[in-house]
Design an enzyme around this catalytic site. Structure first.
Site, short mmCIF file in Angstrom:
data_model
loop_
_atom_site.label_atom_id
_atom_site.label_comp_id
_atom_site.label_asym_id
_atom_site.label_seq_id
_atom_site.Cartn_x
_atom_site.Cartn_y
_atom_site.Cartn_z
N ARG A 60 5.36 2.78 18.82
CA ARG A 60 5.99 3.76 17.92
C ARG A 60 7.18 4.50 18.55
O ARG A 60 7.15 5.71 18.74
CB ARG A 60 4.96 4.74 17.39
CG ARG A 60 3.84 4.03 16.68
CD ARG A 60 2.94 4.95 15.95
NE ARG A 60 3.50 5.41 14.70
CZ ARG A 60 2.87 6.21 13.86
NH1 ARG A 60 1.66 6.63 14.15
NH2 ARG A 60 3.42 6.59 12.73
N CYS B 142 0.65 6.42 21.11
CA CYS B 142 -0.18 6.38 19.91
C CYS B 142 -1.03 5.12 19.95
O CYS B 142 -0.58 4.07 20.40
CB CYS B 142 0.75 6.37 18.70
SG CYS B 142 -0.13 6.27 17.17
N LYS C 36 -0.27 14.66 3.01
CA LYS C 36 0.10 15.07 4.38
C LYS C 36 1.48 14.52 4.72
O LYS C 36 2.34 15.24 5.21
CB LYS C 36 -0.95 14.54 5.37
CG LYS C 36 -0.51 14.58 6.81
CD LYS C 36 -1.55 14.03 7.75
CE LYS C 36 -1.48 12.53 7.94
NZ LYS C 36 -0.35 12.05 8.76
N ASN C 37 1.69 13.24 4.43
CA ASN C 37 2.94 12.60 4.85
C ASN C 37 4.15 13.06 4.04
O ASN C 37 5.28 12.87 4.47
CB ASN C 37 2.81 11.08 4.79
CG ASN C 37 1.95 10.55 5.93
OD1 ASN C 37 1.55 11.30 6.81
ND2 ASN C 37 1.68 9.24 5.91
N ARG D 125 -7.16 15.18 11.48
CA ARG D 125 -5.70 15.24 11.42
C ARG D 125 -5.20 15.03 9.99
O ARG D 125 -4.09 15.45 9.66
CB ARG D 125 -5.09 14.15 12.30
CG ARG D 125 -5.05 14.47 13.77
CD ARG D 125 -4.25 13.42 14.52
NE ARG D 125 -3.09 13.03 13.74
CZ ARG D 125 -2.64 11.79 13.62
NH1 ARG D 125 -3.24 10.82 14.23
NH2 ARG D 125 -1.58 11.53 12.88
N ASP E 278 -1.48 2.17 5.93
CA ASP E 278 -2.43 3.27 6.06
C ASP E 278 -3.72 3.07 5.26
O ASP E 278 -4.62 3.90 5.31
CB ASP E 278 -1.76 4.59 5.61
CG ASP E 278 -0.81 5.13 6.66
OD1 ASP E 278 -0.76 4.56 7.76
OD2 ASP E 278 -0.12 6.13 6.39
#
Ligand code: UD1
Length: 419
Positions: A123, A118, A22-23, A400, A308
């Site tokens: 952030r 967030c 995803k990233n 997500r 993460d």
């Protein structure tokens, strides 16, 4: 609202193919703004990716998704795009800010909503804006929007980041590719996803090189009007998550479509903890690990241990003999999963940015609430080893970023369902 129900204490066995990252997909999708036609393969069809595709469509790119092939064809059909990213598309996905650089580089102006708040920290986007200003952009913030302008085009410069930021490094690269002259970025993020973006940009004509934490971008005049194609790298966080699932409750779990060389730090830590792994060139086998050792880790920019994967490894630590510790160095508020894990019986103390996890605690199923993407998956992992049933609320966070999570786990004999 949808919930997940996980029944614990089942042994996992089977094969899990790891999806595209995803990233890595997000900045590459943003980079498509620079091209006229591009085919991006191996994208995970999760919510953040659909939001980015909606954003590209709003800007005026034509996007054709092929759900069977996990690919998207992006084409510029209009002469002029609408260089705007509205709040409704920015509020749920901070990575939307990545369209700012390419819009500014190609159309010399952009108006994008400031991303929403967030759960894991404030952030800010100051480092993104700092880089753009160093390239000559004029930036104004008004009514919740960033107005960026570079009438005469961007100009190469030396940019030394005061802190390492993945997104700001990507923003700087995405803008400097069409800037006049040479740009040197210092103190950059060198996450594999940044490297995948550079590979993509070099394919479309970019002249970008990297040496340690220094990235050099020789600006080009334009990008050729032809179709490019790129296969996105695998998701190293998804991989780490399933290795932990295997270590927690696996009999024999096989994860495929990966490059273990990219997660050397994680593998070293898993091995130190006593996780039994057989590592091949493109797959990893996780065998039943009877004894887990305690460990002290800290999250760091790549090649350090990723933030993460912090919530997930914490669940593995509840199994260890003795007290393990985690120092979270990247985000100031990333222990939101701790109160939920405590509700399941985990013994965890937090002092500033250090969590102490008292091991060998038996978890029991409970109703819990997901607070962010990685926290949600840590609750699924906890549910896999807990006695009884765990009900996870607010799983839109999970959607997500984890592609086909239930399907992949069910295929390996987990008892998990969405209601
Ligand atoms: C990316 C990842 C995210 C991961 C994070 C850290 C994507 C889409 N997301 O997020 O999953 O957790 O890297 O590995 O790739 N910061 C500032 N000002 C800025 C930008 C960042 O102060 O302008 C701070 C952040 O608050 C944070 C630190 O820098 O404390 C690192 O954040 P950053 O690397 O930018 O994370 P993201 O790119 O947002």
């Amino acid at each position: 609202m949808q919930k997940l129900i996980v029944k614990g204490k089942k042994n996992l066995s089977g094969t899990i193919p790891i999806s595209g990252s995803k990233n890595a997909s997000l900045p590459i999708l943003a980079a498509s703004i620079l091209t006229s036609r591009v085919l991006i393969k191996n994208i995970p069809l999760v919510r953040d990716i659909s939001t980015m595709i909606d954003l590209l469509r709003f800007i005026g790119m034509e996007c054709k998704l092929n759900k069977k092939k996990n690919s998207v064809k992006i084409k510029k059909t209009k002469k002029k795009l609408n260089p705007v990213a509205p709040y409704k598309l920015m509020k749920t996905m901070r990575a939307g800010v990545l369209v700012l650089g390419p819009l500014l580089a190609k159309y010399k102006k952009a108006k994008i909503s400031l991303p929403g708040g967030c759960a894991i920290g404030t952030r800010p986007v100051n480092l993104h804006l700092f880089a753009l200003k160093r390239l000559g952009a004029k930036i104004k913030i008004k009514n919740g929007y960033i107005f960026a302008n570079a009438e005469k085009g961007l100009k190469g410069n030396v940019i030394k980041f005061p802190e390492i930021s993945v997104g700001a490094t990507e923003s700087a690269i995405l803008s400097a590719i069409l800037a006049k002259g040479k740009t040197t970025l210092l103190n950059c993020a060198i996450e594999p996803e940044v490297l995948d973006l550079i590979n993509f940009l070099n394919k479309i004509g970019g002249r970008i090189s990297i040496l340690k934490r220094k990235i050099t971008i020789n600006g080009i005049l334009e990008i050729k009007d032809k179709e490019f194609s790129h296969k996105v790298m695998f998701d190293r966080i998804e991989l780490g998550t399933y290795i932990i699932a295997g270590a927690l409750s696996g009999k024999k779990l096989v994860v495929t479509n990966v490059n273990p060389k990219i997660i050397k730090t994680e593998l070293q830590i898993f091995k130190k903890m006593g996780v039994k792994l057989i590592i091949y060139r493109k797959k990893i086998i996780i065998l039943s690990s009877k004894k887990i050792n305690r460990i002290f880790i800290q999250t760091e920019p790549y090649p350090g241990f990723p933030t993460d994967l912090q919530a997930q490894i914490m669940v593995l630590m509840t199994r260890a003999k003795g007290v393990s510790k985690i120092r979270e160095n990247i985000f100031e508020n990333r222990f939101m999963h701790v109160p939920e894990l405590r509700r399941m019986g985990a013994k965890i103390d937090i002092k500033n940015n250090i969590a102490s996890i008292y091991g060998q605690s038996d978890l029991s199923g409970a109703e819990v609430m997901a607070t962010d993407l990685r926290a949600s998956v840590s609750l699924v992992l906890a549910g896999l080893i807990a006695s009884g049933q765990t009900m996870i609320n607010r799983i839109y966070h999970l959607d997500r970023g984890y592609f086909n999570l239930e399907k992949k786990l069910k295929k390996c004999r987990a008892v998990i369902k969405r209601i």
